[in-house]
Design an enzyme around this catalytic site. Structure first.
Site, PDB file in Angstrom:
ATOM      1  N   ASP A   1       0.897  -1.443  -0.345  1.00 50.14           N
ATOM      2  CA  ASP A   1       0.118   0.085   0.243  1.00 50.14           C
ATOM      3  C   ASP A   1       0.773   0.911  -0.375  1.00 50.14           C
ATOM      4  O   ASP A   1       0.194   2.594  -0.319  1.00 50.14           O
ATOM      5  CB  ASP A   1      -1.078  -0.126   0.892  1.00 50.14           C
ATOM      6  CG  ASP A   1      -0.323  -0.421   2.277  1.00 50.14           C
ATOM      7  OD1 ASP A   1       0.833  -0.189   2.658  1.00 50.14           O
ATOM      8  OD2 ASP A   1      -0.993  -0.162   3.889  1.00 50.14           O
TER       9      ASP A   1
ATOM     10  N   ASP B   1      -1.003  -6.320  -0.247  1.00 49.37           N
ATOM     11  CA  ASP B   1      -1.820  -5.529   1.172  1.00 49.37           C
ATOM     12  C   ASP B   1      -3.057  -5.128   0.904  1.00 49.37           C
ATOM     13  O   ASP B   1      -3.887  -4.653  -0.049  1.00 49.37           O
ATOM     14  CB  ASP B   1      -0.705  -3.697   1.035  1.00 49.37           C
ATOM     15  CG  ASP B   1       0.391  -4.039   2.068  1.00 49.37           C
ATOM     16  OD1 ASP B   1       0.142  -4.772   2.568  1.00 49.37           O
ATOM     17  OD2 ASP B   1       0.842  -3.104   1.822  1.00 49.37           O
TER      18      ASP B   1
ATOM     19  N   LYS C   1      -1.604  -9.527   2.004  1.00 49.94           N
ATOM     20  CA  LYS C   1      -0.476  -8.913   3.630  1.00 49.94           C
ATOM     21  C   LYS C   1      -1.698  -8.627   4.250  1.00 49.94           C
ATOM     22  O   LYS C   1      -2.466  -7.134   3.326  1.00 49.94           O
ATOM     23  CB  LYS C   1       0.440  -7.900   2.716  1.00 49.94           C
ATOM     24  CG  LYS C   1       1.659  -7.577   4.755  1.00 49.94           C
ATOM     25  CD  LYS C   1       3.062  -7.216   4.267  1.00 49.94           C
ATOM     26  CE  LYS C   1       2.753  -5.652   3.597  1.00 49.94           C
ATOM     27  NZ  LYS C   1       2.209  -4.710   4.560  1.00 49.94           N
TER      28      LYS C   1
ATOM     29  N   GLU D   1       9.268  -4.050  10.441  1.00 52.57           N
ATOM     30  CA  GLU D   1       9.116  -2.750   9.943  1.00 52.57           C
ATOM     31  C   GLU D   1      10.223  -2.286  11.390  1.00 52.57           C
ATOM     32  O   GLU D   1       9.102  -2.628  11.915  1.00 52.57           O
ATOM     33  CB  GLU D   1       8.425  -2.161   9.328  1.00 52.57           C
ATOM     34  CG  GLU D   1       8.623  -1.126   8.306  1.00 52.57           C
ATOM     35  CD  GLU D   1       7.916  -0.321   7.863  1.00 52.57           C
ATOM     36  OE1 GLU D   1       6.724  -1.124   7.160  1.00 52.57           O
ATOM     37  OE2 GLU D   1       8.019   0.597   7.310  1.00 52.57           O
TER      38      GLU D   1
HETATM   39  O1  KIV Z   1       3.400  -1.119   1.468  1.00 54.37           O
HETATM   40  C1  KIV Z   1       4.672  -1.629   1.001  1.00 54.37           C
HETATM   41  O2  KIV Z   1       5.374  -1.239   0.383  1.00 54.37           O
HETATM   42  C2  KIV Z   1       4.774  -2.493   2.826  1.00 54.37           C
HETATM   43  C3  KIV Z   1       6.754  -2.817   2.932  1.00 54.37           C
HETATM   44  C4  KIV Z   1       7.598  -1.773   3.286  1.00 54.37           C
HETATM   45  C5  KIV Z   1       6.810  -4.502   3.379  1.00 54.37           C
HETATM   46  O3  KIV Z   1       4.052  -2.278   3.493  1.00 54.37           O
END
Ligand code: KIV
Length: 258
Positions: A44, A83, A113, A182
Site C-alpha cells: 500500500d 496489501d 498481507k 518493520e
Molecule cells: O506497503 C509496503 O510497501 C510495505 C512494505 C514496506 C513491506 O508494506
C-alpha cells in the site's frame, strides 16, 4: 516454476535468504521478476510512491486491485502478494474475507498481507487461512497506524519488544506463511526469526531476518524522502531529470527530431 508459500518456508529451513521488493505497475513488476526477485508485494506504499498521497490511509481496495492487475501481467515466477488497504479488514473477519476474496479473484495474486497482531487481527488471519487464503503478517512499525505511532522505530522498550514478539508468534499460530518485521531493533528481529518456523521478511530490522524487502522506489532513488533504513542502489530521479532536461533543450533548439 512459480514460487509458492511452502517454498518460502522450505527456504528458511535451508537458510536460503528471501529477496522481496514492492511493485506498482506492469513495467516495474516485469523487471523485478526477470531479475529473479522471489516475492513481489503490491504494497500500500503505492499510495505514496505512485499516487502522491501523504500516507497509505486513503488508498482504496479498488485502487490497489487496479495496480495489482497490472503487476500480475508482469510477474511469471515470483510469489505475488497484495496489501490489504486500511479499513478493508480491521472491522471484522467477514469484511476481511470479502476484501481478500476480491483481491485474489480479481488480481490473480497468491496471497494478501495485512498489518498488526492484536486479537481481532489474529482472528482475521486465522479465518482467512481457514478459507484457503494465504496471509503474510506485518508487525513493528505498521504505517497504517501512523497517527498512533508515527514512523518511529518500534520495540525499543522491554514492553514494546515483548508485545511485538508475542504478536509475531500469534501470527504464526494463526497460520500465516510469513511475517514482515518493520523498523525494529536488529536483536529483536533476530530473536523472532530464531523462534518462528515461518520466514521473517525484514525492512529496517537488521541482517538476521530470513529475507529482506524494500520499497522499489527507494531502491531506485525515485523518492525524494526515504526512511533512514532504506538504501538507494541508483539515483533514478537525477537520471530522469537530466534526460528530460536534455530532451527539452533539444526540442527548443530544434535538434530533436534530427
Ligand atoms: O506497503 C509496503 O510497501 C510495505 C512494505 C514496506 C513491506 O508494506
Amino acid at each position: 516454476m512459480t514460487v509458492t508459500t511452502q517454498q518460502l518456508i522450505q527456504w528458511k529451513q535451508q537458510g536460503r535468504l528471501i529477496v522481496a521488493l514492492t511493485a506498482w505497475d506492469y513495467a516495474i513488476a516485469k523487471l523485478l521478476d526477470e531479475a529473479g526477485v522471489d516475492l513481489i508485494l503490491v504494497g500500500d506504499s503505492l499510495a505514496m510512491v505512485a499516487l502522491g498521497m501523504e500516507t497509505t490511509l486513503p488508498l482504496t481496495l479498488d485502487e490497489i486491485i487496479h495496480h495489482a492487475k497490472a503487476v500480475r501481467r508482469g510477474v511469471k515466477r515470483a510469489l505475488l502478494v497484495v496489501d490489504m488497504p486500511f479499513m478493508t479488514y480491521q472491522e471484522s473477519p467477514q469484511q476481511a474475507m470479502r476484501s481478500a476474496g476480491r483481491i485474489l479473484k480479481e488480481t490473480g495474486a497468491q496471497a494478501v498481507k495485512l498489518e498488526g497482531g492484536y486479537a481481532t487481527i489474529i482472528q482475521v488471519i486465522s479465518q482467512l487461512v481457514q478459507a484457503g487464503i494465504p496471509v503474510m503478517g506485518h508487525v513493528g512499525l505498521t504505517p497504517q497506524s501512523v497517527h498512533q505511532m508515527g514512523y518511529r522505530q518500534q520495540g525499543k522498550t522491554k514492553e514494546s519488544a515483548e508485545r511485538i514478539f508475542a504478536e509475531a508468534l500469534a501470527i504464526e499460530q494463526a497460520g500465516a506463511f510469513a511475517v514482515v518485521l518493520e523498523h525494529i531493533p536488529s536483536e529483536l528481529a533476530k530473536q523472532i526469526s530464531q523462534q518462528l518456523t515461518i520466514p521473517t521478511i525484514g525492512i529496517g530490522a537488521g541482517a538476521y531476518c530470513d529475507g529482506q524487502v524494500l520499497v522499489t522506489a527507494d531502491l531506485l532513488g525515485l523518492t525524494e524522502r526515504q526512511p533512514p533504513f532504506a538504501k538507494s542502489y541508483l539515483n533514478l530521479r537525477e537520471i530522469i531529470l537530466s534526460a528530460v532536461k536534455e530532451y527539452s533543450l533539444e526540442v527548443r533548439e530544434r535538434q530533436f527530431p534530427p
